[in-house]
Design a protein around this motif. Structure first.
Motif, PDB file in Angstrom:
ATOM      1  N   ARG A  43      -7.302   6.102   0.175  1.00 45.33           N
ATOM      2  CA  ARG A  43      -6.962   4.781   0.690  1.00 45.33           C
ATOM      3  C   ARG A  43      -8.205   3.905   0.683  1.00 45.33           C
ATOM      4  NH1 ARG A  43      -3.681   4.011   6.323  1.00 45.33           N
ATOM      5  NH2 ARG A  43      -3.750   1.748   6.354  1.00 45.33           N
ATOM      6  N   ASP A  72      -6.476   9.094   6.067  1.00 49.75           N
ATOM      7  CA  ASP A  72      -6.617   9.044   7.527  1.00 49.75           C
ATOM      8  C   ASP A  72      -5.725  10.101   8.171  1.00 49.75           C
ATOM      9  OD1 ASP A  72      -4.525   7.367   6.468  1.00 49.75           O
ATOM     10  OD2 ASP A  72      -4.238   6.482   8.447  1.00 49.75           O
ATOM     11  N   LYS A 122       1.644   7.457  18.052  1.00 49.86           N
ATOM     12  CA  LYS A 122       1.467   6.025  18.323  1.00 49.86           C
ATOM     13  C   LYS A 122       2.143   5.588  19.614  1.00 49.86           C
ATOM     14  CE  LYS A 122       0.640   4.609  13.590  1.00 49.86           C
ATOM     15  NZ  LYS A 122       1.158   4.114  12.333  1.00 49.86           N
ATOM     16  N   SER A 160      -2.922  -2.854   5.877  1.00 54.47           N
ATOM     17  CA  SER A 160      -2.292  -1.952   6.840  1.00 54.47           C
ATOM     18  C   SER A 160      -1.148  -2.692   7.521  1.00 54.47           C
ATOM     19  CB  SER A 160      -3.300  -1.520   7.895  1.00 54.47           C
ATOM     20  OG  SER A 160      -3.701  -2.651   8.651  1.00 54.47           O
ATOM     21  N   GLY A 170       0.844  -1.208   0.000  1.00 52.30           N
ATOM     22  CA  GLY A 170       0.000   0.000   0.000  1.00 52.30           C
ATOM     23  C   GLY A 170       0.872   1.248   0.000  1.00 52.30           C
TER      24      GLY A 170
HETATM   25  P1  ATP Z   1      -0.732   1.045  11.061  1.00 47.65           P
HETATM   26  O1  ATP Z   1      -1.734  -0.016  10.736  1.00 47.65           O
HETATM   27  O2  ATP Z   1       0.322   0.601  12.038  1.00 47.65           O
HETATM   28  O3  ATP Z   1      -1.330   2.399  11.404  1.00 47.65           O
HETATM   29  P2  ATP Z   1      -0.317   1.853   8.308  1.00 47.65           P
HETATM   30  O4  ATP Z   1      -0.476   0.725   7.354  1.00 47.65           O
HETATM   31  O5  ATP Z   1      -1.450   2.822   8.447  1.00 47.65           O
HETATM   32  O6  ATP Z   1       0.115   1.276   9.716  1.00 47.65           O
HETATM   33  P3  ATP Z   1       1.563   3.987   8.539  1.00 47.65           P
HETATM   34  O7  ATP Z   1       3.033   3.835   8.667  1.00 47.65           O
HETATM   35  O8  ATP Z   1       0.761   4.365   9.721  1.00 47.65           O
HETATM   36  O9  ATP Z   1       1.002   2.617   7.931  1.00 47.65           O
HETATM   37  O10 ATP Z   1       1.198   4.974   7.344  1.00 47.65           O
HETATM   38  C1  ATP Z   1       2.096   5.777   6.658  1.00 47.65           C
HETATM   39  C2  ATP Z   1       1.334   6.491   5.548  1.00 47.65           C
HETATM   40  O11 ATP Z   1       0.894   5.529   4.573  1.00 47.65           O
HETATM   41  C3  ATP Z   1       0.056   7.216   6.020  1.00 47.65           C
HETATM   42  O12 ATP Z   1      -0.030   8.443   5.317  1.00 47.65           O
HETATM   43  C4  ATP Z   1      -1.047   6.252   5.619  1.00 47.65           C
HETATM   44  O13 ATP Z   1      -2.268   6.920   5.391  1.00 47.65           O
HETATM   45  C5  ATP Z   1      -0.494   5.663   4.330  1.00 47.65           C
HETATM   46  N1  ATP Z   1      -1.003   4.312   4.056  1.00 47.65           N
HETATM   47  C6  ATP Z   1      -0.972   3.262   4.876  1.00 47.65           C
HETATM   48  N2  ATP Z   1      -1.522   2.178   4.309  1.00 47.65           N
HETATM   49  C7  ATP Z   1      -1.926   2.556   3.071  1.00 47.65           C
HETATM   50  C8  ATP Z   1      -2.572   1.864   1.985  1.00 47.65           C
HETATM   51  N3  ATP Z   1      -2.972   0.580   2.076  1.00 47.65           N
HETATM   52  N4  ATP Z   1      -2.812   2.562   0.856  1.00 47.65           N
HETATM   53  C9  ATP Z   1      -2.445   3.874   0.780  1.00 47.65           C
HETATM   54  N5  ATP Z   1      -1.837   4.575   1.750  1.00 47.65           N
HETATM   55  C10 ATP Z   1      -1.565   3.933   2.891  1.00 47.65           C
END
Ligand code: ATP
Ligand code: MG
Length: 205
Positions: A144, A119, A55, A169, A27
């Motif tokens: 997303r 988010d 976090k 995620s 992602g």
């Molecule tokens: P967690 O589940 O631990 O919160 P996460 O998958 O949301 O992890 P982060 O490191 O919190 O990952 O996110 C970093 C950035 O990537 C944020 O801007 C988040 O919105 C974006 N992001 C995370 N997952 C996705 C996805 N599947 N598609 C697009 N953007 C993503």
């Protein structure tokens, strides 16, 4: 608007994509590659948070150098997408305002693009010292999968970015890794090898 790639005098366009990346997954990578392509960015920096202040206290966050190593393995050979250790080198809590200020200092003429998922875009008003950011960066809001659209935050220059929705995620991947479920194709192979060699996210953690 994409810049003219034949104009060597054009200011460089740098994407700043911050995250905890605990661990990085496709992602994140699809978002980075799409942002680079759609907005004609020269580089997208995956900025690994040292202490993700939003976090901390919620759960144990994997050590920053290990998260950085996994990101570096994931982007090895991916053109124009780089692991960035700036927040880890700085130490302490990782505030986007400090990161943007540092990149502005290093690249005075560059156009800076702050890439965030929806988010994160929805919570910009909780960021520390973020008042100066809208004049420094263009906000790239990645749609997303599975999220309801959020209104564009007021006061920012915003470029919406639709990417193929990948409803995954890091939380879900940590769960999978902890119970031994497959993560192939959700995390690049080289990054999975790095996770295993560092013994991260293993069962019983
Ligand atoms: P967690 O589940 O631990 O919160 P996460 O998958 O949301 O992890 P982060 O490191 O919190 O990952 O996110 C970093 C950035 O990537 C944020 O801007 C988040 O919105 C974006 N992001 C995370 N997952 C996705 C996805 N599947 N598609 C697009 N953007 C993503
Ligand atoms: Mg998240």
């Amino acid at each position: 608007m994409r810049p003219d790639p034949s104009d060597p005098g054009a200011p460089s366009r740098i994407g700043i994509f911050g995250g905890t990346f605990d661990p990085i997954h496709i992602g994140h990578l699809v978002a980075a590659v799409e942002a680079r392509f759609r907005l004609g960015l020269d580089r997208v920096l995956l900025v690994v948070a040292n202490e993700p202040w939003q976090k901390v206290g919620e759960r144990a966050v994997t050590a920053a150098p290990a998260r950085l190593a996994v990101v570096a393995a994931a982007v090895d050979g991916v053109e124009g997408v780089e692991a960035c250790s700036l927040e880890i080198d700085r130490g302490g809590p990782s505030f986007p305002a400090d990161t943007v200020a540092e990149l502005r200092r290093r690249h005075p003429a560059a156009q800076l693009f702050l890439v965030v998922g929806e988010d994160v875009a929805a919570s910009l008003d909780t960021w520390h010292r973020a008042e100066a950011l809208p004049e420094q960066v263009t906000l790239v809001v990645v749609r997303r999968g599975g999220m309801r659209p959020v209104p564009a935050p007021a006061g920012w220059r915003v470029e919406p970015l639709d990417i193929p929705a990948l409803d995954i995620s890091s939380s879900e991947l940590r769960r999978r890794l902890a119970v031994g479920e497959p993560v192939s194709f959700l995390i690049p192979d080289a990054a999975i090898r790095c996770i295993r060699s560092l013994g991260l996210y293993a069962e019983g953690r």
